[in-house]
Design a protein around this motif. Sequence first.
Motif, mmCIF file in Angstrom:
data_model
loop_
_atom_site.group_PDB
_atom_site.id
_atom_site.type_symbol
_atom_site.label_atom_id
_atom_site.label_comp_id
_atom_site.label_asym_id
_atom_site.label_seq_id
_atom_site.Cartn_x
_atom_site.Cartn_y
_atom_site.Cartn_z
ATOM 1 N N GLY A 68 0.730 -1.350 -0.058
ATOM 2 C CA GLY A 68 0.150 -0.076 -0.040
ATOM 3 C C GLY A 68 0.842 1.334 0.066
ATOM 4 N N ASP A 69 2.013 1.349 0.348
ATOM 5 C CA ASP A 69 2.855 2.190 0.453
ATOM 6 C C ASP A 69 3.115 2.617 -1.044
ATOM 7 O OD1 ASP A 69 3.397 2.265 2.921
ATOM 8 O OD2 ASP A 69 5.469 1.468 2.958
ATOM 9 N N LYS A 70 3.282 4.064 -1.227
ATOM 10 C CA LYS A 70 3.445 4.644 -2.559
ATOM 11 C C LYS A 70 4.821 5.193 -2.701
ATOM 12 C CE LYS A 70 -1.596 6.468 -2.834
ATOM 13 N NZ LYS A 70 -2.068 5.593 -2.160
ATOM 14 N N VAL A 71 5.415 4.739 -3.722
ATOM 15 C CA VAL A 71 6.973 5.027 -3.824
ATOM 16 C C VAL A 71 7.277 5.192 -5.368
ATOM 17 C CG1 VAL A 71 7.528 3.316 -2.046
ATOM 18 C CG2 VAL A 71 7.289 2.546 -4.520
ATOM 19 N N CYS A 72 8.583 5.941 -5.497
ATOM 20 C CA CYS A 72 9.010 5.923 -6.692
ATOM 21 C C CYS A 72 10.245 5.124 -6.649
ATOM 22 C CB CYS A 72 9.355 7.260 -7.095
ATOM 23 S SG CYS A 72 10.235 8.543 -6.064
ATOM 24 N N ALA A 73 10.786 4.582 -7.790
ATOM 25 C CA ALA A 73 11.915 3.603 -7.483
ATOM 26 C C ALA A 73 12.897 3.741 -8.800
ATOM 27 C CB ALA A 73 11.604 2.159 -7.369
ATOM 28 N N LEU A 74 14.255 3.713 -8.233
ATOM 29 C CA LEU A 74 15.182 3.494 -9.624
ATOM 30 C C LEU A 74 15.315 2.020 -9.645
ATOM 31 C CD1 LEU A 74 17.784 5.166 -11.050
ATOM 32 C CD2 LEU A 74 18.980 4.342 -9.319
ATOM 33 N N ILE A 75 15.365 1.357 -11.000
ATOM 34 C CA ILE A 75 15.363 0.101 -11.008
ATOM 35 C C ILE A 75 16.329 0.047 -12.291
ATOM 36 C CG2 ILE A 75 13.135 -0.577 -10.137
ATOM 37 C CD1 ILE A 75 12.113 -0.089 -12.923
ATOM 38 N N ALA A 76 16.842 -1.267 -12.418
ATOM 39 C CA ALA A 76 17.733 -1.738 -13.419
ATOM 40 C C ALA A 76 17.310 -2.189 -14.630
ATOM 41 C CB ALA A 76 18.828 -2.697 -12.765
ATOM 42 N N GLY A 77 15.750 -2.156 -14.591
ATOM 43 C CA GLY A 77 15.059 -2.522 -15.780
ATOM 44 C C GLY A 77 13.666 -2.933 -15.496
ATOM 45 N N GLY A 78 12.636 -3.018 -16.306
ATOM 46 C CA GLY A 78 11.353 -3.700 -16.029
ATOM 47 C C GLY A 78 10.276 -2.691 -15.856
ATOM 48 N N GLY A 79 10.567 -1.478 -16.086
ATOM 49 C CA GLY A 79 9.664 -0.463 -15.794
ATOM 50 C C GLY A 79 8.452 -0.269 -16.681
ATOM 51 N N TYR A 80 8.455 -0.556 -18.083
ATOM 52 C CA TYR A 80 7.570 -0.460 -18.901
ATOM 53 C C TYR A 80 6.515 -1.687 -18.750
ATOM 54 C CZ TYR A 80 10.584 2.587 -22.131
ATOM 55 O OH TYR A 80 11.262 3.638 -22.624
ATOM 56 N N ALA A 81 5.711 -1.551 -17.666
ATOM 57 C CA ALA A 81 5.185 -2.736 -17.598
ATOM 58 C C ALA A 81 4.064 -2.337 -16.350
ATOM 59 C CB ALA A 81 5.890 -3.645 -17.026
ATOM 60 N N GLU A 82 3.048 -3.103 -16.254
ATOM 61 C CA GLU A 82 1.993 -2.933 -15.443
ATOM 62 C C GLU A 82 2.536 -3.400 -13.731
ATOM 63 O OE1 GLU A 82 -2.394 -4.100 -16.901
ATOM 64 O OE2 GLU A 82 -0.537 -5.652 -17.017
ATOM 65 N N TYR A 83 3.430 -4.275 -13.692
ATOM 66 C CA TYR A 83 4.038 -4.657 -12.383
ATOM 67 C C TYR A 83 5.633 -4.856 -12.585
ATOM 68 C CZ TYR A 83 -0.606 -5.953 -10.988
ATOM 69 O OH TYR A 83 -1.984 -5.945 -10.359
ATOM 70 N N CYS A 84 6.228 -4.068 -11.758
ATOM 71 C CA CYS A 84 7.679 -4.211 -11.626
ATOM 72 C C CYS A 84 8.575 -4.487 -10.393
ATOM 73 C CB CYS A 84 7.998 -2.897 -12.403
ATOM 74 S SG CYS A 84 9.524 -2.310 -11.930
ATOM 75 N N LEU A 85 9.412 -5.180 -10.221
ATOM 76 C CA LEU A 85 10.260 -5.491 -9.098
ATOM 77 C C LEU A 85 11.294 -4.314 -9.016
ATOM 78 C CD1 LEU A 85 11.295 -9.324 -9.306
ATOM 79 C CD2 LEU A 85 9.442 -8.218 -7.898
ATOM 80 N N ALA A 86 11.329 -3.932 -7.755
ATOM 81 C CA ALA A 86 12.348 -2.861 -7.279
ATOM 82 C C ALA A 86 13.166 -3.441 -6.172
ATOM 83 C CB ALA A 86 11.640 -1.419 -7.261
ATOM 84 N N PRO A 87 14.435 -3.059 -5.983
ATOM 85 C CA PRO A 87 14.998 -3.225 -4.748
ATOM 86 C C PRO A 87 14.503 -2.283 -3.749
ATOM 87 C CG PRO A 87 16.889 -2.663 -6.648
ATOM 88 C CD PRO A 87 15.424 -2.353 -6.718
ATOM 89 N N ALA A 88 13.886 -2.852 -2.676
ATOM 90 C CA ALA A 88 13.662 -1.979 -1.566
ATOM 91 C C ALA A 88 14.342 -0.631 -1.238
ATOM 92 C CB ALA A 88 13.345 -2.778 -0.015
ATOM 93 N N GLN A 89 15.618 -0.854 -1.159
ATOM 94 C CA GLN A 89 16.779 0.256 -0.986
ATOM 95 C C GLN A 89 16.870 1.596 -1.931
ATOM 96 O OE1 GLN A 89 20.439 -0.916 1.005
ATOM 97 N NE2 GLN A 89 20.168 -2.765 0.021
ATOM 98 N N THR A 90 16.187 1.185 -3.241
ATOM 99 C CA THR A 90 16.279 2.304 -4.070
ATOM 100 C C THR A 90 14.596 2.878 -4.399
ATOM 101 O OG1 THR A 90 16.172 0.757 -6.009
ATOM 102 C CG2 THR A 90 18.321 1.745 -5.343
ATOM 103 N N CYS A 91 13.814 2.479 -3.452
ATOM 104 C CA CYS A 91 12.631 2.979 -3.287
ATOM 105 C C CYS A 91 12.521 4.058 -2.570
ATOM 106 C CB CYS A 91 11.511 1.884 -2.684
ATOM 107 S SG CYS A 91 11.155 0.536 -4.110
ATOM 108 N N LEU A 92 12.138 5.402 -2.913
ATOM 109 C CA LEU A 92 11.566 6.383 -2.108
ATOM 110 C C LEU A 92 10.316 6.842 -1.992
ATOM 111 C CD1 LEU A 92 14.683 8.208 -3.690
ATOM 112 C CD2 LEU A 92 14.465 8.275 -1.255
ATOM 113 N N PRO A 93 9.921 7.461 -0.811
ATOM 114 C CA PRO A 93 8.347 7.932 -0.920
ATOM 115 C C PRO A 93 8.178 8.925 -1.682
ATOM 116 C CG PRO A 93 9.814 8.696 1.279
ATOM 117 C CD PRO A 93 10.853 7.992 0.278
ATOM 118 N N ILE A 94 6.912 9.141 -2.067
ATOM 119 C CA ILE A 94 6.619 10.005 -3.232
ATOM 120 C C ILE A 94 6.437 11.471 -2.386
ATOM 121 C CG2 ILE A 94 4.737 10.687 -4.657
ATOM 122 C CD1 ILE A 94 4.400 7.938 -5.567
#
Length: 312
Positions: A68-94
Amino acid sequence: MLKLSRRPRPKPGYGEVLVQVKACGVNRPDILQRKGLYPPPPGASDIPGLEVAGTICEVGKNVKWRVGDKVCALIAGGGYAEYCLAPAQTCLPIPQGLDFIQAAALPEAFFTVWTNLFERGRLKMGERLLVHGGAGGIGTTAIQLAGALRRAEVYATCGSEAKRSFCEALGARKAINYQQEDFTERLLELTASEGVDVILDIIGGPYLQANLKSLATDGRLVIIAVQGGAKSEIHLPCIFLKRLTVTGSTLRNRRLTDKAAIARKLLKHVWPLLERREVRPIIYTTLPLEQAAEAHRILENYEHIGKIVLVP
Ligand SMILES: NC(=O)c1ccc[n+]([C@@H]2O[C@H](COP(=O)([O-])OP(=O)(O)OC[C@H]3O[C@@H](n4cnc5c(N)ncnc54)[C@H](OP(=O)(O)O)[C@@H]3O)[C@@H](O)[C@H]2O)c1
């Protein structure tokens, strides 16, 4: 070519979260990846997309985020999608007051500018900075952060009059249209022949000698892309005569711990600026995910100012 297809919904592993993507930023490396010139690093998704914003819908082990947390994330790939994995450590709150679209435009440019301008370039209070490609995603971020955090005297280059006025409205003391003027000559004129302390360069080879000439004594050149070419011949003595530093970095292949450290710095020093509206992401246009190819076309033709965002 880019086309939509169905893939299984990924499962978050140790230290990862699954983000239900609400918006995804488009970046120049996505174009290189599409062309087969920039393969994703080992272990990363082969779907393009280096930054997203959305809602966490599943968490892996050892993760501080909640569903439920709303975040933005730096990822190494996979963003052009409905669901995407992100490392917790490169997520930031909006940042408060920003929507998903604005938040999706933050990670790639803000992580890059932070580490290159302030860590590698060591931009100090009141110094002079030249930002090449001032109207791009990186450029618009660099102009704003250098002004907000270092009260820097910022110069920028760009290729049209519309972009020139935009950069100046954003905080550049002067933007130079490189189609019409020699940026080194103009810069030396504007700085009483002293030059600038730091240059953030994305052009590479063709600009190298001119960049070195444009730097003041003890100046730092930070190269983060070679859009104009990777090779150059330079007159070396100016490096030791002016005690110059030539450096650079690339974000995608940095260790997760490095990216996490940048994320913490951004949260502390930059997120408050975003929340106070002293700095803002510049969004050129938002397109549905099905029109990712159109987003690439706009970027390839340099029609944009700031960032392009896709919405699944
Ligand atoms: N090393 C890293 O970690 C890292 C991270 C992110 C991005 N990057 C790279 O950094 C570069 C910039 O990224 P971005 O997102 O800002 O891309 P962008 O939005 O496409 O911006 C690039 C800008 O450069 C301008 N430009 C093109 N030729 C130029 C020239 N000869 N002189 C001055 N400006 C010129 C373009 O428009 P006009 O010519 O019309 O002004 C455009 O505004 C890209 O190559 C990207 O791959 C590197």
